[in-house]
Design a protein around this motif. Structure first.
Motif, PDB file in Angstrom:
ATOM      1  N   SER A 226      19.437 106.993 -82.716  1.00  0.00           N
ATOM      2  CA  SER A 226      20.109 107.947 -81.835  1.00  0.00           C
ATOM      3  C   SER A 226      20.431 107.297 -80.497  1.00  0.00           C
ATOM      4  CB  SER A 226      19.225 109.184 -81.633  1.00  0.00           C
ATOM      5  OG  SER A 226      18.933 109.813 -82.855  1.00  0.00           O
ATOM      6  N   LYS A 227      19.523 106.456 -80.011  1.00  0.00           N
ATOM      7  CA  LYS A 227      19.787 105.740 -78.753  1.00  0.00           C
ATOM      8  C   LYS A 227      20.957 104.771 -78.915  1.00  0.00           C
ATOM      9  CE  LYS A 227      14.983 105.807 -77.112  1.00  0.00           C
ATOM     10  NZ  LYS A 227      13.823 104.947 -76.776  1.00  0.00           N
ATOM     11  N   ALA A 238      21.230 113.906 -74.346  1.00  0.00           N
ATOM     12  CA  ALA A 238      21.437 115.129 -75.127  1.00  0.00           C
ATOM     13  C   ALA A 238      22.017 114.801 -76.496  1.00  0.00           C
ATOM     14  CB  ALA A 238      22.353 116.091 -74.379  1.00  0.00           C
ATOM     15  N   PHE A 239      22.875 113.783 -76.557  1.00  0.00           N
ATOM     16  CA  PHE A 239      23.401 113.374 -77.862  1.00  0.00           C
ATOM     17  C   PHE A 239      22.290 112.764 -78.720  1.00  0.00           C
ATOM     18  CE2 PHE A 239      27.243 113.391 -75.232  1.00  0.00           C
ATOM     19  CZ  PHE A 239      28.084 114.151 -76.032  1.00  0.00           C
ATOM     20  N   VAL A 240      21.327 112.101 -78.075  1.00  0.00           N
ATOM     21  CA  VAL A 240      20.156 111.611 -78.806  1.00  0.00           C
ATOM     22  C   VAL A 240      19.435 112.779 -79.466  1.00  0.00           C
ATOM     23  CG1 VAL A 240      17.858 110.590 -78.541  1.00  0.00           C
ATOM     24  CG2 VAL A 240      19.827 109.538 -77.414  1.00  0.00           C
ATOM     25  N   ALA A 241      19.310 113.890 -78.735  1.00  0.00           N
ATOM     26  CA  ALA A 241      18.650 115.079 -79.287  1.00  0.00           C
ATOM     27  C   ALA A 241      19.409 115.612 -80.491  1.00  0.00           C
ATOM     28  CB  ALA A 241      18.539 116.165 -78.214  1.00  0.00           C
ATOM     29  N   ALA A 287      20.099 122.229 -82.156  1.00  0.00           N
ATOM     30  CA  ALA A 287      20.224 121.065 -83.035  1.00  0.00           C
ATOM     31  C   ALA A 287      19.151 121.081 -84.118  1.00  0.00           C
ATOM     32  CB  ALA A 287      20.128 119.781 -82.213  1.00  0.00           C
ATOM     33  N   SER A 288      17.936 121.492 -83.766  1.00  0.00           N
ATOM     34  CA  SER A 288      16.861 121.554 -84.754  1.00  0.00           C
ATOM     35  C   SER A 288      17.142 122.618 -85.806  1.00  0.00           C
ATOM     36  CB  SER A 288      15.525 121.837 -84.059  1.00  0.00           C
ATOM     37  OG  SER A 288      15.151 120.756 -83.236  1.00  0.00           O
TER      38      SER A 288
END
Length: 727
Positions: A226-227, A238-241, A287-288
């Motif tokens: 994600s990073k 937030a995109f990582v999340a 997202a979850s």
């Protein structure tokens, strides 16, 4: 309490967490859990118990674990008397479940010997059956609150005596107590029937597989990849999340577990990145929640859907790929808008740990690839999950070997030795307790619904209230899903809604095909003659044809019990299956909204606890962010997103992205800059064009208008920043 958080709050939550020290109840319970987990693997690959025995053993084991790990005694649960009571209680319930399976043959023999005198239960049979039913009520209360127990009591009361007191379509004849007990215990729709089979053969295995992925370090790969993807984007935390929650969703199968596992990393990252605390928590919750929609596992819903519709699991997963992408991009769009609007995106450390990335990639990608390949070859999900578990272990060993053959620091493997394998098995079994108990308990309600025919009555009510309107039917189902979701885990809410409303929704979807035939005229007397059963003037025009408005008027006035006779004759079986799948997907997606919709939104509340934000404000924020839960089901209903060919699906999905962006911009009243009234009107017009199904000119025009608004708002936002700097 309506999710697995109930388990983690219990004083005995660490019972399955690899305790050390002298031997005692904790170690014995852990050993039992490990043996029980291994049995789930063996029974789906090598053992050949009869289905009733398999389901009874499954419930017996989980009933014992639920009894000893989720105590009703509060702070006094660790006292010796509480321990003793719960262990004895668990043993009695487990023994009763096994007795039910053992007693079936004798029950049939005795009942056949005295035909016409009802089911010949012995005293032991009565005791075992009633204990199991009581345990379903009690244990479902422990794991998910009071809603399921109340529904079970109402369901049993309905077929025993309550049905005779109700009016209209909900009136039902009462059944003798022995007949109710037999149907509850031994029917395919009952306590040890199809729902328990789904749990034992699919869901538990995939949760064990998830435990292996977590323990093996695959979650490290999720964060690090994600990073890599989002580390250089404005507001990248937030995109990582979003990305990590999408990938973790293939592991956890629970929105709350997803929030808790990734949120402790992503929410602080987002706050440090300049995002408001409630927005950071809302993004993680939304997202979850989408993790349950993410192929290839899709939580428990895909397995239940495959069992109820008869549609292959692989087909359900395949048609869910594009919708899942649309959902996560809808969350990503609102993240982008928020980052620009509040200038979030301060420089923070998103350095990638390459060793974790590489070693985690092997134990994440290879087992998932093995599982997906096996599913595509046509093996059962149970076999695929078992071999995927083996792939995790073998891959971890291979990574350990590579560590010794490559320069130091290249890999950071987690060697899946006996200790780690035990930890993974315990993690998976612990995660499966709630689902196993609930699916078995819901079998009691399922049996009552099928036995009484109340499902048809509920479908009739939906058809009557919606007056044939697909939009109104979806709204009614959305309201019902939200109400049920306030007290039920989303899988349980989906199952109940699917049983009650899927036939009605599939029928309304099929009516569009019949309307086209009515407009053209149905010349076949065998088919047109069916409409003579309908007491309506337009029925006489079926053979000659009618206007579209007249056709819909006729369809709205066809009684439900006649419609279910007409539809199978006029609608191709393959199309009927597609409409049934579409109905189930709509219900499945809508059932997820309780995770993020106030007043009860447990995923949002869990995220708020990590972020330190106000729970209800976080709930409303997550509700705004998760708008894809409502947009995508409408696409299911009004476009061939499920039934279309590849080109059609790509066209709908691509242009829907523009519409989703416009929708989010309108919600935030911001794009790449302020939009104003004129921009809002243009976004609304553009969204209509972008959403219009399979219409190239409106699609292209809508996308162009939305793009123009984005460009113009970006320039406006840039000028505002320049003016601020100048001042």
């Amino acid at each position: 309490m309506s999710d697995a958080t109930h388990i983690t709050e219990d004083p005995r939550a660490s019972l399955l967490a690899m305790p050390k020290g002298v031997w005692g109840p904790r170690q014995l319970i852990l050993i039992f859990a490990l043996v029980f987990a291994i049995w789930h693997v063996l029974t789906n690959v090598y053992l050949t118990e009869p289905g009733l025995w398999q389901n009874a053993i499954h419930f017996a084991g989980f009933a014992f674990l639920a009894s000893v790990t989720i105590s009703p005694w509060g702070k006094r649960s660790n006292e010796s008397w509480a321990w003793g009571f719960d262990i004895i209680y668990g043993v009695i319930v487990a023994g009763s479940a096994l007795w039910v399976a053992y007693g079936q043959a004798g029950l049939y023999e005795r009942s056949l010997a005295v035909t016409g005198q009802g089911w010949q239960f012995t005293l032991a049979d009565w005791a075992a059956g009633l204990i199991v039913i009581f345990a379903c009520i009690d244990l479902s209360r422990r794991v998910a609150g009071w809603v399921i127990p109340v529904l079970i009591v109402l369901a049993l009361s309905y077929i025993l005596f309550l049905g005779t007191m109700l009016p209209g379509v909900f009136r039902s004849a009462s059944l003798p107590l022995d007949d109710v007990l037999f149907r509850t215990l031994y029917n395919d729709e009952g306590l040890f029937g199809v729902l328990a089979q789904i749990s034992v053969s699919n869901i538990t295995l995939f949760m064990i597989f998830g435990g292996f992925l977590v323990v093996s370090g695959a979650s490290n790969f999720v964060i690090e990849i994600s990073k890599v993807v989002a580390g250089r984007i404005k507001g990248g935390a937030a995109f990582v999340a979003v990305i990590s929650s999408a990938l973790t969703g293939t592991i956890s199968g629970s929105a709350i577990a997803n929030t808790a596992s990734t949120g402790v990393i992503t929410i602080p990252l987002m706050k440090a990145n300049g995002f408001r605390p409630k927005f950071a928590a809302g993004v993680e919750a939304a997202a979850s929640t989408g993790g349950q929609l993410m192929p290839p596992i899709m939580g428990a819903g895909a397995f239940v859907m495959a069992s109820y519709t008869g549609i292959p699991y692989g087909t359900i997963v395949a048609v869910s790929v594009v919708p899942a992408i649309l959902y996560f991009l809808s969350v990503a769009f609102i993240v982008r808008i928020e980052a620009v609007k509040y200038d979030a995106g301060a420089e923070i450390d998103l350095t990638v740990d390459r060793a974790k990335l590489i070693s985690g990639a092997l134990v994440f990608v290879i087992p998932l690839a093995v599982m997906i390949w096996l599913l595509l070859t046509g093996v059962t999900p149970a076999y695929a999950a078992c071999f995927a578990i083996a792939a995790v272990i073998i891959t971890s060993w291979a990574t350990a070997v590579l560590t010794r053959l490559t320069p130091k620091g290249t890999f950071k493997p987690v060697n899946m030795g006996p200790s780690k394998i035990s930890e993974a098995l315990a993690f998976g079994i612990k995660s499966a307790i709630m689902t196993a108990i609930l699916l078995t308990a819901i079998g009691i309600m399922n049996n009552a619904i099928v036995t009484s025919g109340v499902g048809n009555g509920f479908s009739l009510m939906i058809a009557q209230w919606s007056q044939g309107s697909l939009a109104l039917a979806i709204i009614l189902i959305a309201i019902a899903s939200l109400v049920l979701g306030m007290g039920l885990p989303v899988t349980a809410a989906y199952i109940i809604l699917a049983i009650l409303t899927a036939p009605a929704l599939a029928g309304i979807l099929a009516d569009g095909i019949i309307v086209d035939q009515l407009v053209a005229g149905i010349s076949d007397p065998a088919k047109s003659g069916l409409f003579f059963l309908v007491d309506h003037p337009l029925a006489s025009k079926v053979a000659e044809g009618m206007t579209n408005a007249e056709a819909w008027e006729l369809m709205r006035n066809i009684p439900f019990e006649i419609a279910v006779t007409i539809r199978p004759v006029l609608v191709d079986p393959a199309m009927q299956a597609t409409f049934l799948l579409t109905a189930h997907l709509i219900i499945f997606w809508l059932s997820q909204d309780s995770n993020v919709t106030p007043p009860v939104c447990l995923a949002a509340f869990a995220a708020a606890g990590i972020a330190g934000s106000k729970p209800m404000a976080t709930g409303f924020e997550s509700w705004k962010i998760a708008k894809g839960l409502y947009i995508v089901p409408l696409l299911f209903a009004y476009t061939p997103l499920i039934s279309g060919d590849f080109e059609q699906v790509m066209q709908i999905g691509f242009f829907a992205l523009f519409g989703i962006y416009a929708t989010n911009a309108l919600i935030q009243w911001y794009s790449e800059g302020p939009i104003g009234i004129t921009g809002a009107v243009l976004l609304l017009v553009g969204a209509i064009g972008a959403y219009w199904p399979l219409a190239w000119i409106p699609n292209i025009a809508g996308a162009a208008v939305i793009t123009a608004v984005v460009v113009l708002s970006s320039r406006m936002g840039h000028r505002e920043k320049v003016d601020l700097i100048t001042e």
